[in-house]
Design an enzyme around this catalytic site. Structure first.
Site, short mmCIF file in Angstrom:
data_model
loop_
_atom_site.label_atom_id
_atom_site.label_comp_id
_atom_site.label_asym_id
_atom_site.label_seq_id
_atom_site.Cartn_x
_atom_site.Cartn_y
_atom_site.Cartn_z
N ASN A 105 0.84 -1.21 0.00
CA ASN A 105 0.00 0.00 0.00
C ASN A 105 0.87 1.26 0.00
O ASN A 105 0.59 2.24 -0.71
CB ASN A 105 -0.89 0.06 1.25
CG ASN A 105 -1.96 -1.01 1.29
OD1 ASN A 105 -2.18 -1.71 0.33
ND2 ASN A 105 -2.62 -1.14 2.44
N TYR A 153 -7.33 -11.85 3.88
CA TYR A 153 -8.12 -11.37 5.01
C TYR A 153 -9.48 -10.90 4.55
O TYR A 153 -9.68 -10.55 3.39
CB TYR A 153 -7.38 -10.31 5.83
CG TYR A 153 -7.19 -8.94 5.21
CD1 TYR A 153 -6.44 -8.75 4.08
CD2 TYR A 153 -7.73 -7.81 5.84
CE1 TYR A 153 -6.24 -7.47 3.55
CE2 TYR A 153 -7.53 -6.54 5.32
CZ TYR A 153 -6.78 -6.38 4.19
OH TYR A 153 -6.58 -5.13 3.67
N ARG A 202 -3.89 -15.91 7.42
CA ARG A 202 -2.54 -15.69 6.90
C ARG A 202 -1.49 -16.57 7.56
O ARG A 202 -0.30 -16.40 7.30
CB ARG A 202 -2.18 -14.20 7.03
CG ARG A 202 -2.09 -13.71 8.46
CD ARG A 202 -2.16 -12.19 8.60
NE ARG A 202 -1.16 -11.46 7.84
CZ ARG A 202 -1.01 -10.13 7.88
NH1 ARG A 202 -1.79 -9.38 8.67
NH2 ARG A 202 -0.10 -9.52 7.16
N ASN A 217 2.59 0.07 13.42
CA ASN A 217 1.43 -0.66 12.88
C ASN A 217 0.99 -1.83 13.74
O ASN A 217 0.89 -2.97 13.26
CB ASN A 217 1.82 -1.21 11.49
CG ASN A 217 1.04 -0.57 10.37
OD1 ASN A 217 0.07 0.15 10.61
ND2 ASN A 217 1.47 -0.82 9.14
N ARG A 237 -0.90 -4.73 15.40
CA ARG A 237 -2.08 -5.54 15.07
C ARG A 237 -2.29 -6.53 16.21
O ARG A 237 -1.55 -7.49 16.35
CB ARG A 237 -1.87 -6.31 13.76
CG ARG A 237 -1.67 -5.43 12.53
CD ARG A 237 -2.99 -4.77 12.11
NE ARG A 237 -2.84 -4.02 10.87
CZ ARG A 237 -2.60 -2.72 10.78
NH1 ARG A 237 -2.43 -2.00 11.88
NH2 ARG A 237 -2.52 -2.12 9.61
N GLU A 245 -8.28 10.83 13.57
CA GLU A 245 -9.07 11.96 13.07
C GLU A 245 -8.46 13.31 13.40
O GLU A 245 -8.85 14.33 12.83
CB GLU A 245 -10.47 11.91 13.67
CG GLU A 245 -11.30 10.82 13.05
CD GLU A 245 -12.65 10.65 13.72
OE1 GLU A 245 -12.98 11.46 14.61
OE2 GLU A 245 -13.35 9.70 13.34
N ASP A 246 -7.51 13.34 14.35
CA ASP A 246 -6.89 14.62 14.72
C ASP A 246 -5.72 14.99 13.82
O ASP A 246 -5.17 16.08 13.95
CB ASP A 246 -6.43 14.59 16.19
CG ASP A 246 -7.62 14.55 17.13
OD1 ASP A 246 -8.71 15.00 16.72
OD2 ASP A 246 -7.48 14.03 18.25
N GLY A 247 -5.26 14.08 12.97
CA GLY A 247 -4.15 14.42 12.08
C GLY A 247 -2.86 13.75 12.50
O GLY A 247 -2.86 12.58 12.88
N ASP A 279 -1.56 3.81 5.70
CA ASP A 279 -0.51 3.50 4.72
C ASP A 279 -0.44 4.57 3.63
O ASP A 279 0.65 4.92 3.15
CB ASP A 279 -0.80 2.14 4.06
CG ASP A 279 -0.80 1.01 5.08
OD1 ASP A 279 -0.16 1.15 6.14
OD2 ASP A 279 -1.47 -0.01 4.83
#
Ligand SMILES: O=C(O)C(=O)C[C@H](O)[C@H](O)COP(=O)(O)O
Length: 327
Positions: A38, A89, A106, A167, A169, A231-233, A267
């Site tokens: 991505n 997925y 996976r 990232n 998970r 959502e805040d950046g 991403d």
């Protein structure tokens, strides 16, 4: 032109249409996605020469993945094997008050056995401007933890800018496992990208987002620290020399976006940031941060994980945050 190499797993992505459930759907949207491809695709669409390295089964499923990645102008460097599975997925898109759910299939995917040689033999990896991977890659197997460490160390030693998105998970490993692995990897990372919520869950940081960025700057020898805030950046801290110089902090609010599909936003932000940051000789954090944010906002308007966007569209979001009609 700047060059970026990414490595990691890309899966088949299967999802019922919004409002349908995995349990009952009779049709699935069929795409491919993975953090590292991505990022390469977003960067490539924005003018960066990107290569994605991975290991795949030599089957129609594996070939489907490379075809799709290549169709976005990304070079693929794939170790093919006859012996393993193609990861997949399922995504069930949520809508208030039902959350989005991801189910991974996976385990034992081809990439889980990838060695450094599998991923880089024949690839001019040490000559790239930057190398990117994410915390998903070492989470997939012990072998991949070793491979990730070796590749980041090799890139670092060769003077290539190393970029790592933590990232986290939770369906792949525990916060404690992720912390042990990622804190060690961060020693060789020039640009750590960490979601504020992952900094709290995994790294056990407790301060404000700005304090988190500053603590990471103190703990590691990074060039730029990026804290994403949903959502805040996002915040970016361009590290100072430490000698009374605390660096420069940039605060980028998220651009408004009507969300069609939120998956892939993070991403796309990274791909947009890197495309702009690596361009030319002058590395401009502020501009790259805006570019990443605008790319992320555009991605939210699209189905699938991929930022199929042009540099002009990204510039237009930055120049005219109000959007409008292009006539
Ligand atoms: O979960 C994984 O293992 C994946 O690699 C596939 C995910 O679709 C992307 O990583 C999207 O992540 P965001 O951009 O943060 O939405």
């Amino acid at each position: 032109m700047s060059t970026l190499v990414t490595f990691g797993e890309t899966m088949l992505r299967l999802s019922p249409t919004a409002g349908d459930r995995i349990e009952t759907a009779t049709q699935l949207d069929f795409r491919t996605a993975g953090a590292e491809s991505n990022v390469a695709i977003a960067a490539s669409n924005l003018g960066c020469e990107a290569t994605w390295a991975s290991k795949l089964p030599d089957s129609p499923l594996g070939r489907r993945v490379t075809r799709e990645v290549r169709s976005h102008g990304v070079e693929t460097h794939v170790a093919w094997t006859d012996e393993a599975r193609q990861g997949a997925y399922y995504i069930e898109q949520g809508s208030q008050p039902r959350s989005t759910d991801v189910i991974y299939d996976r385990a034992d995917a081809a990439i889980t056995t990838a060695t450094p040689a599998d991923l880089t033999d024949g690839l001019e990896f040490e000559r790239a401007d930057a190398v990117y991977t994410s915390g998903i890659t070492p989470a997939l197997s012990d072998q991949l933890e070793e491979t990730t460490e070796t590749l980041l160390e090799r890139a670092n030693a060769a003077g290539v800018t190393t970029v790592f998105d933590l990232n986290y998970r939770s369906k792949l490993w525990s916060p404690a496992e992720a912390k042990a692995c990622c804190t060690s990897l961060l020693e060789t990372v020039d640009i750590p990208i960490i979601a504020a919520r992952d900094a709290r869950t995994v790294l056990k940081q407790t301060g404000s987002d700005e304090e988190i960025a500053r603590e990471i700057a103190e703990a590691y020898d990074a060039e730029v620290i990026i804290i994403t805030q949903g959502e805040d950046g996002a915040l970016a801290l361009e590290a100072g020399d430490g000698d009374g110089d605390d660096g420069i902090l940039y605060d980028q609010p998220a651009y408004p976006a009507e969300t069609v599909d939120a998956i892939g936003t993070g991403d796309s932000f990274v791909g947009g940031f890197l495309a702009r940051y690596l361009e030319g000789d002058e590395r401009n954090v502020e501009r790259a941060l805006a570019y990443g944010s605008a790319t992320a906002a555009l991605k939210r308007t699209l189905e699938g994980d991929l930022a199929v966007v042009t540099p002009e569209e990204v510039e237009a979001v930055i120049d005219d945050a109000d959007g409008g009609i292009a006539r």
